[in-house]
Design a protein around this motif. Structure first.
Motif, short mmCIF file in Angstrom:
data_model
loop_
_atom_site.label_atom_id
_atom_site.label_comp_id
_atom_site.label_asym_id
_atom_site.label_seq_id
_atom_site.Cartn_x
_atom_site.Cartn_y
_atom_site.Cartn_z
N SER A 1 -8.27 3.03 -7.42
CA SER A 1 -6.85 2.90 -7.10
C SER A 1 -6.15 4.25 -7.18
O SER A 1 -5.30 4.58 -6.35
CB SER A 1 -6.17 1.90 -8.04
N ARG B 1 -4.86 9.95 -2.08
CA ARG B 1 -5.14 10.11 -0.66
C ARG B 1 -3.93 9.73 0.18
O ARG B 1 -3.70 10.28 1.25
CB ARG B 1 -6.35 9.25 -0.27
N ASP C 1 0.83 -1.19 0.00
CA ASP C 1 0.00 0.00 0.00
C ASP C 1 0.87 1.25 0.00
O ASP C 1 2.07 1.19 0.28
CB ASP C 1 -0.91 -0.03 1.23
N GLY D 1 -5.98 -0.75 1.27
CA GLY D 1 -5.67 -0.77 -0.16
C GLY D 1 -6.09 -2.04 -0.86
O GLY D 1 -6.52 -2.02 -2.02
N HIS E 1 -7.09 6.32 -4.20
CA HIS E 1 -6.39 5.81 -3.01
C HIS E 1 -4.92 6.25 -3.02
O HIS E 1 -4.36 6.62 -1.98
CB HIS E 1 -6.50 4.29 -2.97
N MET F 1 -14.41 4.77 -0.85
CA MET F 1 -13.34 5.62 -0.32
C MET F 1 -13.68 6.14 1.08
O MET F 1 -12.81 6.26 1.94
CB MET F 1 -13.08 6.80 -1.26
N ILE G 1 -9.84 -1.99 -1.38
CA ILE G 1 -10.12 -1.02 -2.44
C ILE G 1 -9.79 -1.62 -3.80
O ILE G 1 -10.53 -1.47 -4.77
CB ILE G 1 -9.33 0.29 -2.18
N GLY H 1 -9.80 2.44 4.28
CA GLY H 1 -8.47 2.87 3.86
C GLY H 1 -7.60 1.68 3.51
O GLY H 1 -6.41 1.81 3.25
#
Length: 701
Positions: free
Chosen positions: A584, A590, A307, A627, A587, A621, A630, A625
């Protein structure tokens, strides 16, 4: 299982004859079919429908719903031919339910109009839409029929992928002729019964006939979702072929020799001692896996995924030092100059105190600087960092032992190979280490990266704070600007990221310039800087350095800052037009905040109205959090070609399989693949020829 190989030689030739052997397929039609990659009879067997039309039944006009694709029948009640804004033919169709459906045509010939007469009976197929005065069909397919009771089709109508100049009717007719030559399963089947039976896989012949010509009672809903048992049987074989192709690729690469990189550990020990932190358990574990690979005399092919902020670069640095200790060079290639520059700074900060030269080679390094860099690389400089420029002609390495590729999915397979081939000497090739900050779902890694060993850094460094994510309409933009003012006056920093749906660096740069001007006007007491892809490297770097030093409060940027930027004091991330980005990428962006001890926030600004998919993405989202979670959701929503960026690189193109939908098949695909390669290599070869044919690319990747 060995009985398979004793089949008659004819089994090897089933369907491999050219299409011109089919009646009615002349040279011109063969050229059209060739545009679709169809060259042999068996190619038509595996040219599968995109969807189906149900012409086996009639739907009464009173039961029509907007969005349905259906077949209706009725009598023409009225005809209107108008020219008010553009030529238009409107036909009112009625049935016994006393409901009227409007048929609307914008492109029509006089002969069509003359065929239409009040009282004539039509049978139509099309999509039901909401019109200004009621339900309508625009340009439906239709035919005049003599009266009620005219026979309906007995099977669902397949709609195939086609090309210019080749209609569905003609393509369907050619496929019918090919299906007439479909042999029995004793000839057609390439999976031994002992492998099929435990998995409940049915007959391949029956699966093909069902998918091409589904009977009237077939479950249209399951067929539409590609979840019918016949489609799943074909999906299994296609996924198996993909797996076999990548595994054979891996075996071919492993036939090369590579220099064993053992090293004495002195540089690695000094590097670890100088780090201001202790590597996490996950970093240490993955670094040991990489070191173990490097000790072998066959090429390492390892993907390290982790991540955002999990510390992949430290693992890459340890691998690089292992190679340097062994007397070899390393090359690190990144897809953008910004990311490559970040690696350059890290490696120089870490390696120059160890007495190691780090050479920079990118497209913008020109003139004397480029000449000096090329001479240093050819002279054996231990560490070389750059972009695609590393693969260009004229770049010669003295002794390349390790290639590190960051964000592999941004490069084509051939690009990774071009860099590897720079180090090919005396029958040896360098080891390859691939890094990605996009967590790859396990099922996707099992298929898309079957040629690589996969390591996961599944632990974040201590001290990282979770990022609170909020979703805000663009109408509340003023509130967001005030939030930035408050945070920055408390000594924190913020990113404002501009995105555009067009793949245009110029338009993105313009959008960023507008946002920069607006924020400068709205926040006169704060220093606001700008970074975008069309700026000179030195300008970009100056802005980034000033932001990192705390001299800039707000950095307005395009998605060039998606990866590789580390500013612990930045605790607020605003992403404009967030609905336009994939999960992705959101993420990744972020992940630029939450790198220090201060609580961080990410604001996803969107322009209403939101599509259903955009709504789902933004909700994910907000909810997590993680990864990997997600990445799984991104795969489900967008598909593997988008997640891996392979629309450009051409790795993933399935006819019936879908990695998100068919993930449950992957463990069995792996097991069957291993048995086939170990015990039935000839069958594995034939499977690949059947599904991939002459399109087997990158055979030596």
């Amino acid at each position: 299982m060995s009985t398979v190989s004793s089949r008659a030689p004819a089994a090897l030739d089933a369907g491999t004859q050219p299409l011109t052997t089919l009646k009615g397929v002349g040279p011109a039609l063969a050229v059209s079919l060739g545009k679709l990659g169809l060259e042999r009879v068996q190619d038509l067997w595996f040219h599968l429908p995109l969807r189906y039309e149900d012409r086996t039944r009639l739907v009464p006009l009173a039961e029509l719903k907007v969005g349905d694709r259906v077949q209706v029948e009725g009598v023409i009640e009225a005809i209107d031919r108008g020219f008010r804004y553009r030529p238009q033919l409107k036909v009112a169709l009625g049935d016994d339910s006393h409901v009227t459906l409007l048929l609307r045509f914008f492109h029509f010939r006089r002969a069509q109009v003359e065929q239409m007469a009040v009282g004539s009976r039509l049978r139509c197929y099309g999509e039901v839409r909401q019109g200004p005065t009621g339900l309508e069909m625009v340009h439906p397919q239709y035919e005049r029929i003599s009266g009620p009771g005219t026979p309906l089709d007995g099977t669902l109508t397949p709609i195939y992928p086609t090309t210019d100049g080749l209609g569905q009717k003609r393509l369907g007719s050619v496929i019918d002729k090919a299906l007439a030559q479909l042999p029995g399963d004793d000839v057609l089947e390439l999976l031994p019964p002992a492998l099929r039976a435990p998995l409940g896989l049915g007959s391949l012949r029956e699966a093909l006939l069902t998918v091409h010509r589904p009977p009237a009672g077939a479950d249209l809903q399951r067929l539409a979702r590609n979840q019918h048992p016949a489609q799943q049987r074909l999906a299994f074989e296609e996924l198996l072929t993909q797996h076999l192709t990548l595994r054979r690729l891996r075996e071919r690469v492993r036939r090369y020799r590579a220099p064993p990189l053992v090293g004495d550990g002195r540089l690695r020990q000094r590097f670890l001692a100088d780090l201001p932190f202790t590597p996490t358990g996950a970093q240490s574990r993955v670094a040991e896996e990489v070191a173990a690979d490097l000790h072998h005399d066959h090429p390492m092919l390892r993907l390290v995924q982790g991540d955002v902020g999990s510390g992949k670069t430290v693992v890459a640095a340890l691998a690089a030092l292992n190679a340097v200790e062994s007397g070899f060079q390393i090359a690190l290639m990144a897809p953008t100059e910004l990311l490559a520059e970040q690696h350059l700074r890290n490696f120089r900060d870490w390696f120059e105190p160890l007495g190691l030269e780090v050479v920079w080679l990118a497209g913008k390094v020109q003139g004397r600087a480029r000449k000096a860099a090329l001479e240093a690389v050819a002279g054996g400089a231990p560490v070389v960092v750059g972009t695609h420029a590393l693969m260009q002609e004229g770049v010669m390495f003295a002794r390349l032992g390790l290639v590190i590729v960051d964000e592999q999915h941004r490069f084509g397979v051939h690009q990774r190979l071009a860099l590897r081939d720079k180090g090919r000497q005396a029958g040896e090739v360098p080891h390859q280490l691939v890094l990605t900050a996009t967590p790859i779902p396990r099922t996707l890694a099992m298929s898309a990266y079957a040629d690589l060993d996969v390591s996961s850094i599944d632990e974040l460094p201590p001290g990282r704070t979770p990022v609170q994510t909020v979703v805000v309409s663009n109408a509340r933009r003023g509130e967001v600007v005030e939030r930035i003012r408050a945070a920055c006056l408390e000594g924190r920093q913020a990113y404002w990221v501009c995105t555009l749906i067009e793949e245009s660096e110029q338009l993105e740069a313009q959008a960023a310039e507008v946002a920069h001007a607006e924020l400068q006007a709205a926040l006169p007491e704060l220093a606001v800087a700008l970074v975008h892809g069309r700026m000179k490297a030195a300008e970009k770097q100056a802005a980034m350095d000033a932001f990192k030093a705390g001299e800039i409060a707000v950095l307005v940027a395009t998605t060039v800052i998606e990866v590789g930027v580390d500013v612990p004091n930045a605790s607020l991330m605003i992403i404009e037009n967030a609905e336009r980005l994939g999960l992705s990428q959101l993420h990744q962006l972020r992940g630029r905040v939450g790198r220090g001890a201060v609580a961080s926030s990410c604001v996803l600004l969107y322009r209403p109205p939101l599509s259903q998919m955009a709504r789902e993405r933004l909700q994910v989202m907000r909810d997590t959090g993680d990864g990997f979670r997600i990445a799984e959701k991104d795969l489900e929503l967008r598909g593997p070609g988008e997640v891996l960026g392979t629309r450009q690189t051409g790795q993933m193109s399935f006819r019936v399989a879908d990695l998100a939908r068919d993930a449950h098949l992957m463990p069995a695909v792996q097991e069957v693949g291993e048995v086939l390669l170990a015990e039935h290599e000839a069958l594995a070869e034939r499977l690949v020829r059947r599904w991939v044919g002459g399109a087997a690319r990158y055979a030596d990747a």
